[in-house]
Design a protein around this motif. Structure first.
Motif, PDB file in Angstrom:
ATOM      1  N   ARG A 203      82.609  14.653  46.789  1.00 25.60           N
ATOM      2  CA  ARG A 203      83.103  14.770  48.154  1.00 25.60           C
ATOM      3  C   ARG A 203      84.504  15.352  48.189  1.00 25.60           C
ATOM      4  O   ARG A 203      84.834  16.118  49.094  1.00 25.60           O
TER       5      ARG A 203
ATOM      6  N   ALA B  57      88.662  18.658  40.376  1.00 24.76           N
ATOM      7  CA  ALA B  57      89.314  19.403  39.301  1.00 24.76           C
ATOM      8  C   ALA B  57      88.932  20.885  39.276  1.00 24.76           C
ATOM      9  O   ALA B  57      89.601  21.685  38.631  1.00 24.76           O
TER      10      ALA B  57
ATOM     11  N   PHE C  14      88.029  23.684  32.076  1.00 24.77           N
ATOM     12  CA  PHE C  14      88.063  25.153  31.978  1.00 24.77           C
ATOM     13  C   PHE C  14      87.963  25.625  30.523  1.00 24.77           C
ATOM     14  O   PHE C  14      87.747  26.785  30.246  1.00 24.77           O
TER      15      PHE C  14
ATOM     16  N   SER D  63      86.092  11.786  38.948  1.00 29.97           N
ATOM     17  CA  SER D  63      86.735  10.559  38.467  1.00 29.97           C
ATOM     18  C   SER D  63      85.759   9.397  38.313  1.00 29.97           C
ATOM     19  O   SER D  63      85.986   8.491  37.525  1.00 29.97           O
TER      20      SER D  63
HETATM   21  C1  LIG Z   1      82.614   5.940  53.066  1.00 31.22           C
HETATM   22  C2  LIG Z   1      82.857   6.837  51.888  1.00 31.22           C
HETATM   23  C3  LIG Z   1      81.845   7.695  51.484  1.00 31.22           C
HETATM   24  C4  LIG Z   1      82.035   8.547  50.389  1.00 31.22           C
HETATM   25  N1  LIG Z   1      81.006   9.357  49.995  1.00 31.22           N
HETATM   26  C5  LIG Z   1      81.157  10.111  48.888  1.00 31.22           C
HETATM   27  C6  LIG Z   1      80.105  10.943  48.397  1.00 31.22           C
HETATM   28  O1  LIG Z   1      79.021  11.038  48.988  1.00 31.22           O
HETATM   29  N2  LIG Z   1      80.304  11.657  47.271  1.00 31.22           N
HETATM   30  C7  LIG Z   1      81.483  11.622  46.576  1.00 31.22           C
HETATM   31  O2  LIG Z   1      81.595  12.303  45.548  1.00 31.22           O
HETATM   32  N3  LIG Z   1      82.504  10.882  47.031  1.00 31.22           N
HETATM   33  C8  LIG Z   1      82.377  10.129  48.173  1.00 31.22           C
HETATM   34  N4  LIG Z   1      83.432   9.405  48.613  1.00 31.22           N
HETATM   35  C9  LIG Z   1      84.762   9.651  48.016  1.00 31.22           C
HETATM   36  C10 LIG Z   1      85.021   8.926  46.704  1.00 31.22           C
HETATM   37  O3  LIG Z   1      85.566   7.667  46.984  1.00 31.22           O
HETATM   38  C11 LIG Z   1      86.033   9.736  45.856  1.00 31.22           C
HETATM   39  O4  LIG Z   1      87.196   9.938  46.611  1.00 31.22           O
HETATM   40  C12 LIG Z   1      85.511  11.093  45.391  1.00 31.22           C
HETATM   41  O5  LIG Z   1      84.239  10.926  44.787  1.00 31.22           O
HETATM   42  C13 LIG Z   1      86.475  11.690  44.401  1.00 31.22           C
HETATM   43  O6  LIG Z   1      86.045  12.974  44.001  1.00 31.22           O
HETATM   44  P1  LIG Z   1      86.495  13.553  42.583  1.00 31.22           P
HETATM   45  O7  LIG Z   1      86.073  12.638  41.520  1.00 31.22           O
HETATM   46  O8  LIG Z   1      86.031  14.962  42.521  1.00 31.22           O
HETATM   47  O9  LIG Z   1      88.083  13.640  42.731  1.00 31.22           O
HETATM   48  P2  LIG Z   1      89.211  12.788  42.047  1.00 31.22           P
HETATM   49  O10 LIG Z   1      89.004  11.357  42.239  1.00 31.22           O
HETATM   50  O11 LIG Z   1      90.486  13.391  42.500  1.00 31.22           O
HETATM   51  O12 LIG Z   1      89.021  13.053  40.517  1.00 31.22           O
HETATM   52  C14 LIG Z   1      89.262  14.276  39.882  1.00 31.22           C
HETATM   53  C15 LIG Z   1      89.134  14.018  38.403  1.00 31.22           C
HETATM   54  O13 LIG Z   1      89.247  15.235  37.716  1.00 31.22           O
HETATM   55  C16 LIG Z   1      90.057  15.051  36.553  1.00 31.22           C
HETATM   56  N5  LIG Z   1      90.643  16.376  36.260  1.00 31.22           N
HETATM   57  C17 LIG Z   1      91.574  17.056  36.971  1.00 31.22           C
HETATM   58  N6  LIG Z   1      91.779  18.273  36.444  1.00 31.22           N
HETATM   59  C18 LIG Z   1      90.957  18.377  35.360  1.00 31.22           C
HETATM   60  C19 LIG Z   1      90.697  19.413  34.412  1.00 31.22           C
HETATM   61  N7  LIG Z   1      91.285  20.590  34.472  1.00 31.22           N
HETATM   62  N8  LIG Z   1      89.798  19.142  33.453  1.00 31.22           N
HETATM   63  C20 LIG Z   1      89.167  17.960  33.373  1.00 31.22           C
HETATM   64  N9  LIG Z   1      89.358  16.956  34.266  1.00 31.22           N
HETATM   65  C21 LIG Z   1      90.247  17.167  35.241  1.00 31.22           C
HETATM   66  C22 LIG Z   1      91.037  13.991  36.917  1.00 31.22           C
HETATM   67  O14 LIG Z   1      91.461  13.305  35.753  1.00 31.22           O
HETATM   68  C23 LIG Z   1      90.208  13.099  37.843  1.00 31.22           C
HETATM   69  O15 LIG Z   1      89.574  12.050  37.120  1.00 31.22           O
HETATM   70  C24 LIG Z   1      83.275   8.554  49.700  1.00 31.22           C
HETATM   71  C25 LIG Z   1      84.289   7.694  50.112  1.00 31.22           C
HETATM   72  C26 LIG Z   1      84.093   6.847  51.187  1.00 31.22           C
HETATM   73  C27 LIG Z   1      85.209   5.930  51.585  1.00 31.22           C
END
Ligand SMILES: Cc1cc2nc3c(=O)[nH]c(=O)nc-3n(C[C@H](O)[C@H](O)[C@H](O)COP(=O)(O)OP(=O)(O)OC[C@H]3O[C@@H](n4cnc5c(N)ncnc54)[C@H](O)[C@@H]3O)c2cc1C
Ligand SMILES: Nc1ncnc2c1ncn2[C@@H]1O[C@H](COP(=O)(O)O)[C@@H](O)[C@H]1O
Lengths: 307, 256
Positions: free
Chosen positions: A226, A201, A297, A258
């Motif tokens: 990630r 985000a 933000f 998330s």
């Molecule tokens: C083998 C493997 C290893 C992995 N290792 C890691 C690891 O080490 N670390 C890791 O983090 N992930 C890892 N992942 C990835 C993990 O599965 C997720 O895909 C990742 O953590 C998602 O990152 P995120 O929450 O930033 O993004 P997203 O899942 O896209 O979530 C973004 C969130 O932000 C919210 N949002 C958007 N805009 C705003 C805003 N303006 N204000 C408030 N909220 C907002 C949305 O509602 C959403 O919930 C791995 C995956 C695999 C398969």
């Protein structure tokens, strides 16, 4: 009572809080504080305040990580230590693994609780899903303790400085060619007492500034998910999770994350987890302590102001 | 050159772990994978041998079911494997290192050994160091960049606080791999088929002269960490919510 060595980590001749926590973990034992790279006289008062009976400077200068392990081993033998504890920092884990191998003694890395009298420790297994209670059998008890899990408590002791010359040589197996300095001044994620993390985000690298502003007010480090790293918003050194760093701060504030299992694998043992997310159904709200539904933000700057 | 890769067969980190008895878990229903960090070791070993010639031998200490994980590494290009069979779910790091050493000595010592930076199941963070010490080899862990030139291995690792260390070792040596070292390849179908025909030598732990019951770190009890039951959601305007949050963090939780 075990005659217990504590490996003290310092930064600019100041003892790290994490090392004070390790001193506290050994409360009630006869404590020998081992200082690797600082002047023992400069840190004497603080070590005495937190329970060090004896203080030893190892004075080995710079060398390979094996040299430090040999020096610690020499101190353990010289003073008949039956236990040795340190911090599970990047350096601490590496050094203790070298020490345990060198002395062929059992080691438990990254403990969240230690009982020195019964030689029982608790540590995470399966990325924080399970806590294992381990019994350590052997003449020497070695363990590193996860940063921030033990709150330092003052326990004044004499803090007598002992003169010790390790008399060891670098085995010369690993040669350090270069140390590339990072930006510096940043608090190491794995040791930070508070972490503010930005997820996908955050939308752009420059927006991390908003999180840094918040973090700098409370002595926090900034982390990333990630998805944020993969999108190029943050370097991998900031990633928290299964394929990034495992952290366990007192307070973890997740902004726009998330709540994927792989992210939680790296931070679920944090004491208090706060999530800020615009989606009220975001999975992270089912597994954190406090939640705010809103736009990061808007919420983060408001929070920074109140800190 | 001959490269050995220490590969551990571990539960997928996404699997939920159900405990069985005091010191075990249900392992028949959940998915097992190769320890993710070990996979960077497999990739690095395979690409080095593609350049320099030689062979990549996988060495695993684990239950018979670990064969599936070994086949995966073979599909990535490893040539053969040794599985040191144990009946128990856990073997402490000292004994594991002894088993790895004995298996490698029996097979002929390699020029280089890769491991992962740590296991994601037991998080022990030490087997590679014990193996290196017992073989008199240098070791660097958490390596995220590597080059090999004239028998010298130059590796890079992250030190605390964002610094990077560049270190040099001579062959033979042990390298603990972590993310950043490479991108492990996805095996193609023909490679998966070819892997099925590659040789896996199975040896019982006892036949290597290692007593599986002699561990010095013993699991007394495993406990499930209770999941958080759901957040207390703050209410009101943004200003109300952050004010309330700061108050809770300072006064109730005492973490600020
Ligand atoms: C083998 C493997 C290893 C992995 N290792 C890691 C690891 O080490 N670390 C890791 O983090 N992930 C890892 N992942 C990835 C993990 O599965 C997720 O895909 C990742 O953590 C998602 O990152 P995120 O929450 O930033 O993004 P997203 O899942 O896209 O979530 C973004 C969130 O932000 C919210 N949002 C958007 N805009 C705003 C805003 N303006 N204000 C408030 N909220 C907002 C949305 O509602 C959403 O919930 C791995 C995956 C695999 C398969
Ligand atoms: N049972 C095992 N079989 C093969 N390799 C192992 C085993 N246990 C540990 N290793 C290797 O040693 C590394 C460190 O493991 P650990 O000390 O358990 O964290 C792993 O990344 C593996 O490469």
């Amino acid at each position: 009572m075990a005659r217990t060595g504590i490996l003290i980590e310092t930064e600019n001749n100041e003892i790290k809080d994490t090392s004070l926590g390790v001193l506290t973990a050994a409360a009630g034992q006869e404590i020998y504080a081992l200082v690797l790279d600082a002047d023992p006289a400069a840190v004497k008062d603080k070590l005495a305040e937190y329970g060090a009976d004896k203080i030893i400077g190892l004075k080995i200068g710079s060398g390979s990580p094996d040299l430090a392990a040999h020096a610690l081993s020499a101190a353990i033998k010289e003073y008949d230590l039956t236990a040795m504890l340190g911090t599970a920092s990047a350096e601490g884990k590496d050094l203790f693994a070298r020490l345990a191998s060198l002395m062929d003694q059992p080691l438990v890395s990254d403990c969240v609780a230690v009982n020195l009298d019964d030689k029982i420790v608790k540590k995470s297994h399966f990325s924080g899903k399970i806590i294992a209670n381990l019994k350590v059998n052997g003449p020497l008890f070695l363990c590193t303790i996860r940063p921030n899990v033990i709150e330092p408590v003052a326990a004044p002791a004499s803090g007598e400085i002992l003169e010790f010359i390790p008399g060891v040589e670098d085995p010369g197996l690993v040669k350090i060619l270069e140390i590339k300095k990072g930006e510096g001044g940043k608090i190491d994620l794995t040791e930070a007492p508070v972490i503010v993390t930005g997820g996908r985000a955050i939308k752009a690298a420059e927006n991390y500034k908003m999180l840094e502003d918040c973090a700098s007010k409370i002595g926090a480090a900034v982390g990333a998910s990630r998805a944020a790293v993969d999108a190029g918003y943050a370097p991998h050194t900031m990633q928290v999770g299964q394929t990034g760093k495992t952290v366990s701060p007192k307070l973890y504030i997740a902004c726009g994350v998330s709540g994927a299992v792989q992210h939680f694998a790296g931070m679920k043992t944090s004491k208090v987890i706060v999530a800020i997310n615009e989606d009220k159904d975001a999975p992270i709200f089912t597994k954190c302590d406090y939640g705010i539904v809103g736009d990061i933000f808007e919420v983060v700057p408001a929070l920074t102001e109140k800190l | 050159m001959k490269i050995c890769v220490c590969l551990k067969h571990v539960p997928d980190t996404a699997a939920s772990i159900k405990l069985a008895g005091d010191a075990g878990f249900e392992d028949s229903e959940i998915k097992f994978v190769s320890n993710p960090y070990d996979e960077y070791g497999v990739e690095e070993a395979v690409s080095l041998v593609e350049k320099e010639g030689g062979e990549v031998v996988i060495v695993t200490v684990g239950k018979a079911a670990a064969v599936t994980t070994i086949r995966g590494a073979m599909a990535m290009g490893a040539h053969r494997a040794i599985l040191v069979k144990i009946d128990d779910q856990f073997l402490d790091s000292s004994l594991t290192a002894q088993a790895l050493k004995a298996a490698m000595e029996q097979d002929g010592l390699p020029d280089m050994i890769f491991t992962g930076k740590g296991s994601v199941d037991t998080e022990s963070f030490q087997t590679q160091y014990r193996l290196a010490q017992s073989l008199g080899m240098p070791v660097v862990n958490e390596v995220n960049a590597l080059s090999l030139d004239n028998g010298k291995v130059v590796v890079e690792k992250e030190a605390g606080g964002g610094d990077k260390q560049v270190m040099e070792m001579s062959l033979p040596c042990v390298v603990g791999a972590t993310k950043g070292l490479n991108e492990p390849r996805y095996p193609k179908f023909p490679d998966i088929m070819k892997a099925k025909k590659k040789k896996i030598q199975e040896i019982d732990l006892a036949d290597l002269g290692v007593d599986g019951a002699a561990g010095s770190v013993v699991i007394e009890k495993l406990e499930t960490v209770p999941e958080r039951s759901g957040a207390k959601m703050l209410q009101g305007s943004v200003d109300d919510q952050v004010t309330e949050l700061v108050k809770i963090l300072k006064e109730d939780e005492k973490v600020l």
